[in-house]
Scaffold this active site. Structure first.
Site, PDB file in Angstrom:
ATOM      1  N   VAL A   1      -0.451   2.819  -6.620  1.00  0.00           N
ATOM      2  CA  VAL A   1      -1.386   4.256  -5.077  1.00  0.00           C
ATOM      3  C   VAL A   1      -2.719   3.970  -5.662  1.00  0.00           C
ATOM      4  O   VAL A   1      -3.346   4.976  -6.403  1.00  0.00           O
ATOM      5  CB  VAL A   1      -1.394   5.753  -5.122  1.00  0.00           C
TER       6      VAL A   1
ATOM      7  N   LYS B   1       4.185  -0.796  -5.209  1.00  0.00           N
ATOM      8  CA  LYS B   1       3.776   0.738  -3.402  1.00  0.00           C
ATOM      9  C   LYS B   1       5.047  -0.389  -2.655  1.00  0.00           C
ATOM     10  O   LYS B   1       5.053   0.880  -1.733  1.00  0.00           O
ATOM     11  CB  LYS B   1       2.479   0.373  -2.883  1.00  0.00           C
TER      12      LYS B   1
ATOM     13  N   GLU C   1       1.376   4.680 -11.473  1.00  0.00           N
ATOM     14  CA  GLU C   1      -0.076   5.118 -11.255  1.00  0.00           C
ATOM     15  C   GLU C   1      -0.949   4.323 -10.578  1.00  0.00           C
ATOM     16  O   GLU C   1      -1.651   4.487  -9.817  1.00  0.00           O
ATOM     17  CB  GLU C   1      -0.241   5.499 -12.780  1.00  0.00           C
TER      18      GLU C   1
ATOM     19  N   GLY D   1      -5.203   2.147  -6.778  1.00  0.00           N
ATOM     20  CA  GLY D   1      -5.829   0.943  -8.017  1.00  0.00           C
ATOM     21  C   GLY D   1      -5.641   1.694  -9.220  1.00  0.00           C
ATOM     22  O   GLY D   1      -5.458   2.486 -10.110  1.00  0.00           O
TER      23      GLY D   1
ATOM     24  N   GLU E   1      -6.684 -11.114   2.349  1.00  0.00           N
ATOM     25  CA  GLU E   1      -5.287 -12.245   1.674  1.00  0.00           C
ATOM     26  C   GLU E   1      -5.689 -13.129   3.008  1.00  0.00           C
ATOM     27  O   GLU E   1      -6.203 -13.330   4.218  1.00  0.00           O
ATOM     28  CB  GLU E   1      -4.318 -12.002   1.882  1.00  0.00           C
TER      29      GLU E   1
ATOM     30  N   GLY F   1     -12.413 -13.688  -0.616  1.00  0.00           N
ATOM     31  CA  GLY F   1     -11.136 -13.322  -1.262  1.00  0.00           C
ATOM     32  C   GLY F   1     -11.275 -11.617  -1.348  1.00  0.00           C
ATOM     33  O   GLY F   1     -10.291 -11.124  -2.007  1.00  0.00           O
TER      34      GLY F   1
ATOM     35  N   LYS G   1       1.597   3.333   0.544  1.00  0.00           N
ATOM     36  CA  LYS G   1       0.914   4.436  -0.380  1.00  0.00           C
ATOM     37  C   LYS G   1       0.758   6.014  -0.084  1.00  0.00           C
ATOM     38  O   LYS G   1       1.102   6.465  -1.035  1.00  0.00           O
ATOM     39  CB  LYS G   1      -0.585   4.068  -0.550  1.00  0.00           C
TER      40      LYS G   1
ATOM     41  N   ASP H   1      -0.187  -1.512   3.704  1.00  0.00           N
ATOM     42  CA  ASP H   1      -0.485  -1.581   2.530  1.00  0.00           C
ATOM     43  C   ASP H   1      -0.800   0.376   2.464  1.00  0.00           C
ATOM     44  O   ASP H   1      -0.051   0.625   1.451  1.00  0.00           O
ATOM     45  CB  ASP H   1      -1.744  -1.912   2.034  1.00  0.00           C
TER      46      ASP H   1
ATOM     47  N   THR I   1      -3.287 -11.836 -11.265  1.00  0.00           N
ATOM     48  CA  THR I   1      -4.294 -11.174 -11.087  1.00  0.00           C
ATOM     49  C   THR I   1      -4.346  -9.842 -12.271  1.00  0.00           C
ATOM     50  O   THR I   1      -4.868  -9.749 -13.085  1.00  0.00           O
ATOM     51  CB  THR I   1      -5.471 -10.368 -10.118  1.00  0.00           C
TER      52      THR I   1
HETATM   53  N1  HSE Z   1      -4.618  -4.791  -0.814  1.00  0.00           N
HETATM   54  C1  HSE Z   1      -4.990  -3.602  -1.423  1.00  0.00           C
HETATM   55  C2  HSE Z   1      -6.349  -3.203  -0.648  1.00  0.00           C
HETATM   56  C3  HSE Z   1      -4.760  -3.627  -2.753  1.00  0.00           C
HETATM   57  O1  HSE Z   1      -7.202  -3.862   0.147  1.00  0.00           O
HETATM   58  O2  HSE Z   1      -6.883  -2.082  -1.381  1.00  0.00           O
HETATM   59  C4  HSE Z   1      -3.630  -3.129  -3.598  1.00  0.00           C
HETATM   60  O3  HSE Z   1      -2.833  -2.892  -2.482  1.00  0.00           O
END
Ligand code: HSE
Length: 423
Positions: free
Chosen positions: A125, A98, A122, A127, A183, A180, A198, A194, A13
């Site tokens: 962290v 990350k 950039e 997005g 995951e 979607g 970050k 995650d 993506t």
């Molecule tokens: N999976 C992360 C989120 C995005 O749900 O924010 C990518 O780090």
């Protein structure tokens, strides 16, 4: 001067968003090669020149023509080996990874320094929210002592929907997977990994000292119940997964990710769905807030391509590109363990409905120097009661000892929840 040549590793993506966005800059940047996992997969990109695809990413890191390697494949292996090799070969790096930075940043930045190349990240962290470059450039005038944020969109979406629909975690997770937003294996998001990756990166650059992922306390949202959200609302709070980093006056850092009750009037309580937010406190600036899309094809591509263009503006023009964006710290921060921290707590207890039960809870808390600020008990019946308390500030170690005493008390049947509370 000729176009800057880039190789992209990963065409999922984010990779597709990067390729599409770079088309607006094809006078400056040429994509020489793209490494993909599966050469036969259909891509959502019009007129993609398939002759530049390869399924061997080492072709990219070893390609003498390539100036910048863009890594958007994710995961630690083989991304780590690939970026190490790319740096050894003198390539500048743009990465959205990350996990890799949190686990192996130190080694990568050290080799980048030796090879005089720059690593920009950039997109790693929050997005699409610009946060790394602002901290490293315009906020350089500040001593930053606090970073707090909502850094994971998936968990923020789940908590928002649980709140709006009074629904269970399991039900909302399933819906989020169908849409979607989560995951198939949601562990990385819902268990807080995650967000931990970050906040480790953010705290490291904000405090100018390396924060280790293994010194970062992490707790996810899987134990939050619809009833916790309801009771939190009744007491004036929303529940959010908060990533937080604070530096005390002795230079000791407290870095963690866990759910928190956030007062409804606090700005972070109002960040809903997949949106991310980062609040920074610094001197002299005071408190500032960044908010926006933390993931997604184009928001993430915005950051990746921004980094590519920052490099393009300096590579081949100067022997020492982007000095402010480099890693310029060597020290590892001292960190507090979670047991040494001070917090307020929300506790939900199932008790026997008997005279003196609330008194016993108060006595146990008092014994461990824990003050109570709110108590909620509704409709005790059939010999059972649910008691919710919110404490004043107290030491986490003391709270653990109090919970042990509660477990051993014959009026408290179960400690249903323990969630920290933001002031
Ligand atoms: N999976 C992360 C989120 C995005 O749900 O924010 C990518 O780090």
């Amino acid at each position: 001067m000729g176009k800057i040549k880039i190789g992209i590793i990963g065409l999922g993506t984010v990779g597709c968003g990067v390729v599409k966005t770079l088309r607006n800059f094809d006078e400056q940047v040429e994509i020489v090669r793209i490494a993909v996992h599966n050469l036969n997969k259909k891509r959502n990109i019009d007129n993609l020149d398939e002759s530049i695809l390869t399924d061997n990413p080492f072709e990219i890191v070893d390609d003498k023509d390539i100036d910048i390697v863009v890594e958007v494949m994710g995961g630690v292996n083989p991304a780590f080996q690939l970026l190490k090799k790319a740096i050894e070969n003198g390539k500048h790096i743009v990465t959205a990874n990350k996990e890799l930075l949190a686990k192996h940043g130190e080694e990568l930045f050290q080799s980048a320094k030796e090879k005089n190349v720059v690593i920009l990240y950039e997109a790693a962290v929050a997005g699409g929210i610009p946060i790394i470059m602002p901290i490293k450039t315009i906020l350089r005038s500040n001593k930053i002592t606090k970073v707090k944020g909502i850094l994971n969109g998936t968990t923020n979406y789940i908590l928002t929907k649980m709140d709006e629909d009074c629904a269970s975690y399991e039900k909302v997770l399933k819906e989020a997977q169908e849409l979607g937003y989560a995951e198939t294996d949601p562990t990385g998001d819902v268990e807080g990994y995650d967000a931990a990756y970050k906040i480790v990166t953010l705290a490291t650059i904000a405090f100018g000292k390396r924060i280790k992922i293994e010194n970062t306390y992490r707790e996810g949202i899987t134990k939050i119940s619809a009833k916790d959200i309801q009771r939190a609302n009744e007491l004036g709070y929303k529940i959010k997964l908060i990533a937080s980093a604070e530096l005390d006056e002795n230079g000791t850092a407290d870095v963690r990710v866990h759910p928190m009750l956030v007062p409804k009037e606090h700005v972070l309580a109002k960040i809903n769905n997949v949106t991310n937010a980062v609040m920074l406190t610094g001197t002299p600036v005071g408190e500032i807030m960044f908010t926006g899309p933390g993931a997604g094809e184009f928001p993430t591509a915005s950051s990746v391509v921004g980094d590519i263009l920052a490099l393009c503006s300096e590579v081949r023009r100067t022997a020492y590109p982007l000095p402010m964006m480099r890693c310029n710290h060597t020290e590892t921060a001292k960190t507090l363990s979670i047991d040494e921290t001070t917090n307020r707590y929300y506790i939900m207890l199932n008790t026997v409905d008997t005279p003196g039960a609330i008194g016993i809870i108060g006595t146990i808390c008092g014994k461990h120097n824990i003050n109570l600020s709110d108590i909620l008990q509704k409709g005790a019946k059939d010999g059972k009661a649910e008691v919710v308390v919110i404490t004043g500030l107290c030491n986490e170690g003391n709270m653990k000892n109090a919970l042990e005493d509660m477990k051993n008390s014959n009026v408290i049947e179960e400690i249903k929840s323990l969630i920290r509370v933001m002031n």
